[in-house]
Design an enzyme around this catalytic site. Structure first.
Site, PDB file in Angstrom:
ATOM      1  N   ARG A 263       0.834  -1.204   0.000  1.00 29.08           N
ATOM      2  CA  ARG A 263       0.000   0.000   0.000  1.00 29.08           C
ATOM      3  C   ARG A 263       0.870   1.255   0.000  1.00 29.08           C
ATOM      4  O   ARG A 263       0.623   2.201  -0.743  1.00 29.08           O
ATOM      5  CB  ARG A 263      -0.924  -0.018   1.222  1.00 29.08           C
ATOM      6  CG  ARG A 263      -1.827   1.207   1.379  1.00 29.08           C
ATOM      7  CD  ARG A 263      -2.843   0.939   2.485  1.00 29.08           C
ATOM      8  NE  ARG A 263      -3.470   2.143   3.016  1.00 29.08           N
ATOM      9  CZ  ARG A 263      -4.543   2.716   2.496  1.00 29.08           C
ATOM     10  NH1 ARG A 263      -5.097   2.220   1.393  1.00 29.08           N
ATOM     11  NH2 ARG A 263      -5.077   3.799   3.054  1.00 29.08           N
ATOM     12  N   HIS A 286      -7.996   8.255   2.573  1.00 25.54           N
ATOM     13  CA  HIS A 286      -7.650   9.012   3.771  1.00 25.54           C
ATOM     14  C   HIS A 286      -8.674  10.118   3.998  1.00 25.54           C
ATOM     15  O   HIS A 286      -8.985  10.879   3.078  1.00 25.54           O
ATOM     16  CB  HIS A 286      -6.259   9.646   3.634  1.00 25.54           C
ATOM     17  CG  HIS A 286      -5.147   8.674   3.745  1.00 25.54           C
ATOM     18  ND1 HIS A 286      -3.866   8.942   3.298  1.00 25.54           N
ATOM     19  CD2 HIS A 286      -5.092   7.410   4.257  1.00 25.54           C
ATOM     20  CE1 HIS A 286      -3.097   7.899   3.523  1.00 25.54           C
ATOM     21  NE2 HIS A 286      -3.818   6.962   4.117  1.00 25.54           N
TER      22      HIS A 286
END
Length: 317
Positions: A263, A286
């Site tokens: 990731r 996010h």
């Protein structure tokens, strides 16, 4: 103390050390660390010409700053402050001090470690690795997992939550699925937030190869999970960690590889190529761009290394 005999401990300190040895039954090593930390506090108090039991919060903050400037780590300072705090809590219960001077004093913040990302060539080496001697079923599954993690930057929980199809109707959507026609992954991320991320061509091909053999060992009753184990049950996050670590070893990588490394690699390599922080934030899911900004530090580290290697004036004598 280092380089000489330990100083004679005041009665209060000795009584506290006896207390923690007997009442808390501390291990010998832990008891020794408590003693060393209190000896350090005595040194500071003597240098400040202040009795130990008369120390104030300003003294403790100054002592913490001195330790920080001398190079002691933030974690080390936090542990020492914790030991001092315990001593003064005990002293307050014994009515030896009116207040705990360490209460509310915090050490310096530890710097956030940079996320670990693979070099581009290492990521490609891992993704391209093929083990001709492995079980074809496992090889197809593990290749698809590796490609998808690197291609789309999924969290491991998002990966194992994927189903083969979105669900029988719109009222019962799966946690996640792959839309092959659109080349997209629908995932359920943190906070039960859904997002859509693109899936690269190599990952789509690996997933199609996996789906072609996924159901072969099973006659019926296969659950909807996209990634399953040998018994047909949904693959666990821990299993993905184990398989990825082994695959990295077989591919000849010396770096420890786990799902979050892929990731990080996805985000870092994308940012290096595009410079689009907002897009990387959206793809990673996010909530705050401040979380994504750590990858700018990682990207700068990459640029700084390139500068050190390439610029004629960069090399240190």
């Amino acid at each position: 103390m280092e380089g000489g005999a330990a100083p004679e401990l005041p009665a209060a300190v000795q009584a506290y050390l006896d207390y923690v040895r007997v009442e808390k039954r501390l291990a010998e090593r832990t008891h020794t660390l408590y003693t060393l930390d209190l000896c350090k506090l005595l040194e500071f108090a003597q240098a400040a010409q202040t009795p130990l039991l008369a120390l104030q919060p300003a003294h403790i903050r100054r002592f913490a700053a001195q330790m920080h400037s001398s190079g002691r780590s933030a974690r080390g300072i936090a542990l020492i402050l914790s030991g001092w705090r315990g001593f003064f809590q005990w002293a307050a219960r014994q009515a030896l001090v009116p207040l705990n001077p360490v209460e509310g004093v915090r050490g310096p913040r530890a710097p956030k470690p940079l996320p670990k990302a693979l070099a581009v060539e290492d990521a490609l080496q891992l993704a391209d690795h093929a083990n001709a001697e492995a079980d074809p079923w496992l090889e197809a599954r593990d290749a698809a997992i590796t490609e998808l993690l690197y291609s789309s930057g999924l969290r491991v929980g998002e990966l194992v939550g994927l189903d083969v199809a979105p669900g029988p109707d719109t009222e019962r959507l799966a946690r996640g699925w792959i839309d092959f026609a659109a080349g997209e992954a629908h995932v359920l991320g943190k906070g039960s937030k859904r997002r859509i991320v693109p899936v690269g061509g190599a990952a789509l091909r690996a997933l199609q190869s996996w789906l072609a053999c996924r159901a072969q060992p099973f006659a019926q009753g296969l659950e909807p999970a996209l990634f399953i184990g040998r018994r047909g049950a949904r693959l666990t996050a821990q299993s993905v960690w184990v398989r990825l670590r082994e695959r990295a070893r077989q591919a000849g990588l010396t770096t420890s590889v786990h799902p979050h490394v892929l990731r990080h690699s996805f985000a870092s390599h994308l940012l290096q190529s595009s410079g689009d922080l907002r897009a990387v934030q959206e793809l990673l899911g996010h909530a705050s761009i401040a979380t994504t900004q750590i990858y700018t530090r990682l990207d700068f580290q990459h640029l700084a290394q390139a500068y050190e290697m390439a610029h004629p004036r960069a090399k240190k004598k």
